[in-house]
Write an enzyme that holds these catalytic residues in place. Structure first.
Site, PDB file in Angstrom:
ATOM      1  N   CYS A  75     -11.495   3.006  -0.338  1.00  0.00           N
ATOM      2  CA  CYS A  75     -10.149   3.334   0.131  1.00  0.00           C
ATOM      3  C   CYS A  75      -9.926   2.514   1.389  1.00  0.00           C
ATOM      4  O   CYS A  75     -10.811   2.431   2.259  1.00  0.00           O
ATOM      5  CB  CYS A  75     -10.002   4.825   0.426  1.00  0.00           C
ATOM      6  SG  CYS A  75      -8.420   5.272   1.191  1.00  0.00           S
TER       7      CYS A  75
ATOM      8  N   GLU B 220      -4.967   9.531   9.149  1.00  0.00           N
ATOM      9  CA  GLU B 220      -3.537   9.480   9.422  1.00  0.00           C
ATOM     10  C   GLU B 220      -3.097  10.517  10.455  1.00  0.00           C
ATOM     11  O   GLU B 220      -2.011  10.398  11.020  1.00  0.00           O
ATOM     12  CB  GLU B 220      -2.752   9.614   8.122  1.00  0.00           C
ATOM     13  CG  GLU B 220      -3.028   8.446   7.189  1.00  0.00           C
ATOM     14  CD  GLU B 220      -1.904   8.142   6.229  1.00  0.00           C
ATOM     15  OE1 GLU B 220      -1.014   9.004   6.065  1.00  0.00           O
ATOM     16  OE2 GLU B 220      -1.917   7.040   5.654  1.00  0.00           O
TER      17      GLU B 220
ATOM     18  N   CYS C 257      -4.245  -1.316  -2.135  1.00  0.00           N
ATOM     19  CA  CYS C 257      -4.370   0.132  -2.319  1.00  0.00           C
ATOM     20  C   CYS C 257      -5.259   0.343  -3.531  1.00  0.00           C
ATOM     21  O   CYS C 257      -4.956  -0.149  -4.620  1.00  0.00           O
ATOM     22  CB  CYS C 257      -2.978   0.727  -2.561  1.00  0.00           C
ATOM     23  SG  CYS C 257      -2.961   2.473  -3.024  1.00  0.00           S
TER      24      CYS C 257
ATOM     25  N   ASP D   9       0.855  -1.182   0.000  1.00  0.00           N
ATOM     26  CA  ASP D   9       0.000   0.000   0.000  1.00  0.00           C
ATOM     27  C   ASP D   9       0.887   1.227   0.000  1.00  0.00           C
ATOM     28  O   ASP D   9       2.032   1.187   0.475  1.00  0.00           O
ATOM     29  CB  ASP D   9      -0.927   0.020   1.220  1.00  0.00           C
ATOM     30  CG  ASP D   9      -1.931   1.175   1.176  1.00  0.00           C
ATOM     31  OD1 ASP D   9      -2.290   1.601   0.060  1.00  0.00           O
ATOM     32  OD2 ASP D   9      -2.332   1.661   2.235  1.00  0.00           O
ATOM     33  N   SER D  10       0.346   2.317  -0.517  1.00  0.00           N
ATOM     34  CA  SER D  10       1.087   3.573  -0.499  1.00  0.00           C
ATOM     35  C   SER D  10       1.261   4.101   0.919  1.00  0.00           C
ATOM     36  O   SER D  10       2.174   4.882   1.177  1.00  0.00           O
ATOM     37  CB  SER D  10       0.371   4.620  -1.354  1.00  0.00           C
ATOM     38  OG  SER D  10      -0.945   4.827  -0.862  1.00  0.00           O
TER      39      SER D  10
ATOM     40  N   HIS E   1      -8.255   3.064   3.940  1.00  0.00           N
ATOM     41  CA  HIS E   1      -8.257   3.819   5.193  1.00  0.00           C
ATOM     42  C   HIS E   1      -9.656   3.899   5.813  1.00  0.00           C
ATOM     43  O   HIS E   1      -9.796   4.089   7.022  1.00  0.00           O
ATOM     44  CB  HIS E   1      -7.785   5.260   4.967  1.00  0.00           C
ATOM     45  CG  HIS E   1      -6.312   5.427   4.808  1.00  0.00           C
ATOM     46  ND1 HIS E   1      -5.627   4.985   3.700  1.00  0.00           N
ATOM     47  CD2 HIS E   1      -5.388   5.995   5.621  1.00  0.00           C
ATOM     48  CE1 HIS E   1      -4.346   5.285   3.829  1.00  0.00           C
ATOM     49  NE2 HIS E   1      -4.169   5.887   4.985  1.00  0.00           N
TER      50      HIS E   1
END
Length: 271
Positions: A190, A156, A71, A8-9, A192
């Site tokens: 996504c 994040e 991702c 993942d990025s 996240h």
């Protein structure tokens, strides 16, 4: 050791890793987060392809015969090129899989109105990958996508469960439903976004089903290995996981704990 690689990025792919490990705890895994260059969401197709290919090469160099791009942006902007142009010439016996196709495969079973919403990063929405994949499998569905540029920073920066997140979540949901009031199923496109799930659920009407990718990606991978016993036989099964990051391992350890619910121990640094 021949582990499954997860890329993942940033940190969101850890939610995919978690789900896969819950269903498939016997395998060995390597997770690589390109955290120093995240986020990928606003980067061009060429840059995302270049960065993703570098990660794939690194995981291949560490004996991963199978890689999951955990991702959505990398899956949208780089996967097809890697599968069609890189692997056949360089690693014809290895495989790279993404997270968009497995989600598209199941969403048609969930929607009743045949109107689907997608909330994702700008890069994933602009790629129209969900629209294309869903229409291949469920051509009668209407797909409406909306970028959520503030959602990844909320996660994040540790704001995802605080009142400061409410406005940004409610506003995006209201905007999406204003674009198509008939939506009854929303893909959280996504990795996240599972950390925002409770707040997203709070501001979505109760009749709308939310599709969080992790369990479906894990189930798809299980099915893939059942259908490809030759690949399954190549994978080592020691139940281990190693983590790598392109930024500070200490920073990674702190942030990763939010995603996996425990402090990762074995963390290395890759350029």
């Amino acid at each position: 050791m021949t582990p499954i690689g997860i890329f993942d990025s940033g940190y969101g792919g850890l939610t995919i890793l978690n789900s896969i490990r819950r269903q498939m705890p016997q395998y060995d895994y390597i997770y690589f987060g390109d955290n120093a260059r995240a986020p990928y969401g606003t980067r061009s197709f060429d840059v995302v392809y270049e960065f993703t290919l570098e990660a794939v090469k690194q995981l291949f160099a560490n004996d991963c015969p199978l890689i999951i791009l955990g991702c959505n942006t990398a899956s949208a902007k780089a996967l097809r090129n890697i599968q069609q142009n890189y692997l056949p010439h360089s690693y014809p016996d290895r495989r790279v899989l993404g997270v968009i196709r497995p989600t598209a495969e199941i969403v048609g079973q969930h929607t009743r109105t045949r109107h689907i919403g997608v909330l994702a990063t700008e890069g994933t929405i602009r790629s129209e990958s969900y629209n294309l994949e869903i229409h291949k499998l469920s051509p009668d569905c209407t797909v409406t996508g909306l970028a959520c540029p503030m959602w990844v920073p909320l996660v994040e920066n540790g704001e995802y469960n605080k009142p400061s997140a409410d406005y940004f979540i409610r506003e995006r949901i209201d905007t999406l439903l204003g674009m198509d009031p008939h939506i009854d199923t929303i893909i959280l496109g996504c990795t996240h976004y599972p950390l925002l799930y409770d707040k997203i659920r709070q501001y979505c009407p109760p009749h709308i089903e939310l599709i969080s990718q992790g369990e479906y990606i894990a189930a798809s991978l299980c099915d893939y290995l059942r259908r490809h016993p030759d690949m399954d036989a190549r994978l080592s099964k020691g139940g281990t996981v190693r983590y790598y990051t392109s930024e500070s391992p200490d920073r990674f350890r702190e942030q990763a704990t939010l995603f996996i619910g425990e402090m990762p121990k074995d963390i290395g640094h890759w350029e």
